[in-house]
Write an enzyme that holds these catalytic residues in place. Structure first.
Site, PDB file in Angstrom:
ATOM      1  N   CYS A  32       0.839  -1.198   0.000  1.00  0.00           N
ATOM      2  CA  CYS A  32       0.000   0.000   0.000  1.00  0.00           C
ATOM      3  C   CYS A  32       0.873   1.248   0.000  1.00  0.00           C
ATOM      4  CB  CYS A  32      -0.900  -0.017   1.227  1.00  0.00           C
ATOM      5  SG  CYS A  32      -2.058   1.373   1.309  1.00  0.00           S
ATOM      6  N   ASP A  62       0.416   3.788   1.722  1.00  0.00           N
ATOM      7  CA  ASP A  62       0.354   4.414   3.043  1.00  0.00           C
ATOM      8  C   ASP A  62       1.758   4.736   3.561  1.00  0.00           C
ATOM      9  OD1 ASP A  62       0.094   4.717   5.994  1.00  0.00           O
ATOM     10  OD2 ASP A  62      -1.979   4.108   5.646  1.00  0.00           O
ATOM     11  N   ARG A 112       2.850   5.063   6.396  1.00  0.00           N
ATOM     12  CA  ARG A 112       3.217   4.370   7.634  1.00  0.00           C
ATOM     13  C   ARG A 112       3.747   2.962   7.386  1.00  0.00           C
ATOM     14  NH1 ARG A 112      -2.559   4.773  10.295  1.00  0.00           N
ATOM     15  NH2 ARG A 112      -3.009   4.159   8.122  1.00  0.00           N
ATOM     16  N   HIS A 157      -2.274  -4.032   5.018  1.00  0.00           N
ATOM     17  CA  HIS A 157      -2.076  -3.639   6.406  1.00  0.00           C
ATOM     18  C   HIS A 157      -3.413  -3.298   7.031  1.00  0.00           C
ATOM     19  CE1 HIS A 157      -2.587   0.819   5.903  1.00  0.00           C
ATOM     20  NE2 HIS A 157      -2.260   0.531   4.657  1.00  0.00           N
ATOM     21  N   CYS A 206      -6.192   0.248   7.017  1.00  0.00           N
ATOM     22  CA  CYS A 206      -5.937   0.750   5.670  1.00  0.00           C
ATOM     23  C   CYS A 206      -7.020   1.761   5.277  1.00  0.00           C
ATOM     24  CB  CYS A 206      -5.921  -0.412   4.675  1.00  0.00           C
ATOM     25  SG  CYS A 206      -5.659   0.097   2.957  1.00  0.00           S
TER      26      CYS A 206
END
Length: 218
Positions: free
Chosen positions: A42, A44, A46, A98, A101
């Site tokens: 992803c 993302d 993080r 994750h 999400c």
């Protein structure tokens, strides 16, 4: 512009630190990369792929998009996959989703988000396939479970690609894996989704053959 200048200062400091620790680091890195893994994850911020698996630059070939989706109309993802499999000869392709999400959470909602709604449609389709299971869960558990089911669906999509099927037909060593990362504790969990060759997934291979016979894309 102060924030941008700070990024360049941090880059110079990082490069200096790496060179001090290992004077040959960047020389080795400039040579041909030979990763054994393709990571599809992803976007993302993080979830930094190399960092969470403790791998150095050059050890992990990475493709990232919103909610780690693999679809047959995404030529960006397919181009990365083809290069990784046919040129770099990676031995493992990992789809790592994750929990928490944002893409999955948005797909579960009813608000319009703009252009990304077209992308999230793929996750909504996964939800529709597992509606009975998911609607029996509370909101938090439903979101977490859809994150897991989405990973499983994308691994299956990988297995349906001609790139992967042709690699297996050539006898190339290639395994597909489905993992999920928990932002709350930093740990990756294996979802038990592993595919090694078409003999282990006859329903997917037969789907591809049927599609060829009917002229539909697989």
């Amino acid at each position: 512009m102060a924030e941008i200048e700070q990024i360049f200062r941090q880059n110079r400091a990082w490069a200096s630190d790496r060179t001090e620790e290992d004077p040959e680091f960047f020389l080795r890195l400039s040579r041909q990369q030979t990763p054994k893994y393709l990571w599809i994850g992803c976007s993302d911020s993080r979830v930094p792929a190399n960092e969470i698996v403790g791998m150095a630059p050059g050890e992990l070939f990475v493709h990232r998009n919103i909610a780690n989706v693999v679809v047959h109309t995404d030529f960006n993802c397919l181009s990365v996959l083809q290069y990784a499999v046919e040129v770099l000869k990676v031995e493992h392709v990992v789809v790592c989703g994750h929990y928490c999400c944002g893409g999955v959470q948005a797909a579960l909602g009813h608000s319009e988000c703009g252009l990304v709604d077209n992308w999230l449609r793929h996750i909504k389709d996964v939800y529709a396939m597992h509606r009975q299971e998911l609607e029996g869960l509370d909101e938090a558990a439903r979101t977490a479970r859809l994150c897991e089911l989405n990973v499983r669906a994308q691994v299956q999509n990988l297995a349906r690609t001609k790139i992967v099927q042709h690699a297996w037909e050539r006898g190339q060593k290639l395994s597909l894996h489905g993992w999920i990362y928990d932002i709350r504790d930093g740990l990756i969990r294996d979802l038990g989704v592993r595919m090694d060759d078409r003999t282990l997934i006859p329903e997917i291979y037969h789907f591809a053959i049927a599609s060829e016979e009917t002229g539909a894309p697989a």
